[in-house]
Design an enzyme around this catalytic site. Structure first.
Site, PDB file in Angstrom:
ATOM      1  CG  ASP A 161       9.479   5.600  -0.580  1.00  0.00           C
ATOM      2  OD1 ASP A 161       9.216   6.809  -0.446  1.00  0.00           O
ATOM      3  OD2 ASP A 161       8.978   4.701   0.141  1.00  0.00           O
TER       4      ASP A 161
ATOM      5  CG  HIS B 278       7.029   5.348   3.136  1.00  0.00           C
ATOM      6  ND1 HIS B 278       6.926   5.365   1.769  1.00  0.00           N
ATOM      7  CD2 HIS B 278       5.807   5.701   3.601  1.00  0.00           C
ATOM      8  CE1 HIS B 278       5.703   5.724   1.427  1.00  0.00           C
ATOM      9  NE2 HIS B 278       5.007   5.938   2.511  1.00  0.00           N
TER      10      HIS B 278
END
Lengths: 560, 560
Positions: B200, B373
């Site tokens: 990610d 995130h």
């Protein structure tokens, strides 16, 4: 005798009426009125919101000024940004009054007026520090730091009391030109007594102190030091001190500077001419000369820091610029922060530059940009210097104004001395009282091409519908006498579906229209409005059922 | 014998082919292929870009999957966000393969499939920690923290080597449900040897460590403590832990919780049912019951944190909600950060709420939102745990991928072991080599209403032109035999100018069309295409001269 005079004066009322800039960022314009004398501060434009389709720019609704045109003594300008001077080409076509501003402000304005075919005979240049008298007003131009040189705040002495308007400002202790915000003047005014202050709220949500413009120079130095190839710096064309810093850094690193982008070229030329930019002989070269130099000898200063579609940098990023092609090894410095709404365009430009192999320097943590507006600690200092009786937060969206009002309250100002209002609000003051006293017409006028105000809500609503699902036009020729279809129905669509792949859909659509027309004939419906309405309903229903879209449907009947 | 085997295996190639999510935020989808066996990771949608007028959503172009449909063994899902599961209703209509995901992921997906009339028989539920075998792949579902519960990263054992895909993740040491990212599993995989990692990149530009979801609880506590009246919390409906924290705080402050907004109600119901949200009996009330309680006994959890035009919060802010009217004293907590592109809509909503007298709690410094995130320090830890031979940064715009690649390089990974590519790129690996090996078809398919892919560039171009300056339709009825005008020209416009105020312009426009038609007759121009082209040119020229606008001009000839 003096007592009588005093009474007469104390009955006078001062009105402050914002026509733009409160509850929004842009189209700043404020009316100061005492009896039958009006002074106007600034006359800015705003860029259209996303839903104002096809609109080029937005200016304030100046109905109030037109109704009171005989009372207007002058327009005074705080600085040369579009959101403070951009509406003048339109305003000066309708109102003929003297305009006062500093030299750079007027220099930039003159270009705008020329482009719009407006005479600049009414412009009068002042210096930072000057005081002028217009009508019953005595207006002082107070030097402030901002992201454009020659910016001023204003002191406006009126028969009712002193007004201080900060303009857009920050407090830069190490400005590039050595000229700091004139603290002493603000402090002197505070000592003498200020009735009302209006102050810039743009950064009222930001804690601390906005960094000095000079810190950007250090970041440039680092980026230049690391760069092996060509350097391209994108910034706002009006940020003359920023451009000066690019030039200064370029000189240190023995690079030449080429200037790119229409507005950048204009402002650099004006600034060189008026002495706001200094460059050693030969430093600035023409863009056509860049091929005479090696990459490591070059800096290009360009527009496009906001990812604007037609700008020089965006074209380079799209490999679509006639004169500059990005190559691996280029360093691109984005010396600006995206204005809210432009984030995605800026990201895209950065991505495209990276795809071409450029090293892109961007983002807050790199220090290649600082704001031109005061943060909370600076605002607190300004409030403490000026110590006004009443306060109106200006220049900001509503949440900025709310935050600025809170800040003033935290500094000890009584809540009822702080006026939180929006465009059109009349703020009315006597020597010891302030009230919100009704409203005047205020709002926005949309400019589309040559049309000023000819695009209204109906036109915009149509554009919105057209943009979402397109249009279907149904044309039928009918015999007036018999009321029978002679030709058609023909259906033409645009922006609805890709017709070649939707033949069945369009065939069936035509069949539905035919059925609707037959029904009208059977039921002896004769009014064309009724026939059109039947066609529109039948077709709309069918298309929605099949596609879940609602295109505009426009039935046209031709009569013979 | 083993040697032969080894040779056979070492000749095998592993291909990783992203069909979405590289160079963009959204529509994540990745193909893993070894010989004739394919595994697909995720199948997400993306919200349309600003210039995709009228488009509802965008899904990946799956031509490659359709061409290879017989080879696909399964689709595995990392979590229940739209950008990971949102394209499945469209994909599963065309491809019939088993889909594996955790319970909450499938719970949310089932709702989506139902809305789209797609059977959910192919869904198979797995638990965090499970390992399943599909074809030659052995897929492990590794627990990770994210802004939705039940999220996983993946270990994919292939004949060529081990792949680790982090999914969207962060490292939360104090997660709400006590279930941390499964460090040990990632570490074990690292010890055994990982060939390729995909990780990610969303927050790869953010330094430091993303704060724990739990910190939001503390911020809620403060806001609840200060609130005197009703509290309204807007957040993403999928942020189940956030909603749990609202409920927990509400219970502490003896408030009931009502849930508002279609997707919020859906997710809360699924989560309650599956046990992902816990609430004491009677805490959650129906929105219709709110009038039975005093303001200080109420919390409303709602959609609209992005200022979406039709959402509950936006309607409240516009005084346009059927069930909730904002009153002074209300506290509104915006527990989200604007997604790039939504900044202005969010600001407007905040402004409107403030105008109605609400106290609005928003912005980074208030702590009422944290990202889901990993920031740079978390990414560094993940790289160090997994220690892959090769690395592909995924999930991010190009600049995010570039930054993540830089980070890997700073950690000591050789540059030629890091693969920076975009959608459609074939990344090909053997046990000791990785190359970029050509491309497959990849891109976007636009969904508009029921139409999937029927709006293409021509339709969009038309919508864009229509949205900017509107349309003028010119209709003439002509006699086929004589080629003479029988009726018209009639001009109808939409989205161009406000016709009532532009009569002169439209009259002159008609005259220009008549002149053009006469010229055609004089010059014996007979082809209708040529006549139309003459009309279009003459009218376009006139209108541009007068208005500086370029509306679409659509000449229609009806023949009788």
């Amino acid at each position: 005798m003096w007592r009588c005079n005093f009474l007469a004066k104390s009955a006078q009322k001062l009105q402050i009426i914002p026509l733009g800039g409160l509850g929004e960022i842009g189209k700043n314009m404020t009316v100061i009125r005492v009896d039958d004398e009006i002074l106007v501060i600034d006359s800015g434009l705003m860029f259209p919101e996303e839903d104002m389709l096809g609109i080029d720019l937005v200016i304030p609704d100046i109905s109030y000024l037109l109704e009171n045109r005989d009372k207007i003594k002058a327009i005074v300008l705080t600085h040369g940004h579009e959101d403070h001077i951009g509406a003048l080409p339109y305003v000066l076509k309708q109102i003929h009054v003297p305009v006062y501003g500093t030299r750079l402000t007027l220099g930039i304005l003159e270009g705008r007026l020329k482009e719009n075919g407006v005479d600049s005979g009414s412009l009068h240049s002042v210096m930072q520090g000057d005081i002028i008298n217009v009508g019953c007003f005595s207006v002082g131009f107070i030097r402030v730091n901002h992201s454009i040189p020659d910016a001023v705040g204003l002191s406006i002495k009126t028969p009712v009391g002193m007004i201080v308007h900060t303009g857009d400002f920050k407090l830069d202790y190490t400005p590039i030109d050595g000229k700091m915000t004139d603290f002493r003047r603000f402090s002197d005014l505070g000592n003498k007594g200020v009735l009302v202050m209006m102050a810039d709220s743009t950064n009222s949500e930001r804690s601390g102190h906005t960094p000095s413009e000079r810190t950007v120079g250090a970041a440039f130095d680092k980026a230049f030091h690391n760069a092996r190839g060509r350097i391209i710096v994108a910034t706002f064309s009006s940020n003359v001190h920023r451009i000066q810093q690019v030039i200064d850094t370029a000189v240190r690193y023995k690079r030449r500077v080429a200037v790119l982008g229409r507005s950048m070229v204009n402002v650099v030329n004006i600034s060189l001419e008026l002495g706001y930019i200094q460059a050693p002989e030969g430093t600035i070269i023409d863009i056509d000369e860049i091929n005479n130099f090696r990459s490591e000898q070059l800096v290009i200063v360009t527009t496009g820091s906001q990812g604007e579609p037609m700008s020089a940098l965006t074209r380079m990023a799209m490999s679509d610029h006639r004169k500059v092609s990005i190559v691996p090894g280029d360093t691109v410095i984005i010396s600006a922060t995206p204005i809210p709404g432009n984030e995605k365009m800026v990201s895209k430009t950065i991505d495209n530059l990276m795809r071409l192999g450029a090293n892109v320097v961007y983002g807050r943590d790199k220090g290649v940009h600082v704001s031109g507006h005061a943060s909370q600690e600076e605002l607190k200092l300004m409030h403490n210097l000026v110590r006004p009786k009443f306060f109106i937060p200006v220049h900001g969206e509503y949440h900025h104004l709310v935050q600025h009002a809170k800040l003033a309250q935290e500094l000890g100002m009584p809540k009822d001395h702080i006026f939180l209002g929006e465009n059109g609000q009349i703020f009315e003051f006597t020597r010891d009282k302030g009230v919100m006293a009704g409203k005047v017409t205020a709002g926005m006028v949309m400019v589309d091409g040559l049309g000023v105000g000819d695009v209204g809500n109906i036109v915009l609503r149509d554009r919105r519908q057209l943009s979402q699902d397109g249009i279907l036009i149904v044309v039928v020729t009918m015999d007036k006498a018999s009321n029978r279809v002679v030709s058609g129905p023909d259906i033409v669509s645009r922006g609805f579906v890709y017709v070649r792949e939707s033949e069945a859909l369009m065939d069936e659509a035509r069949a539905r229209v035919e059925q609707a027309l037959e029904r009208c004939e059977d039921e002896n419906v004769k009014e064309w409005a009724a026939i059109k309405s039947n066609v529109r309903d039948a077709l709309g229903r069918y298309l929605f059922e099949k596609t879940r879209r609602r295109p505009m449907i426009l039935p046209i009947i031709m009569e013979i």
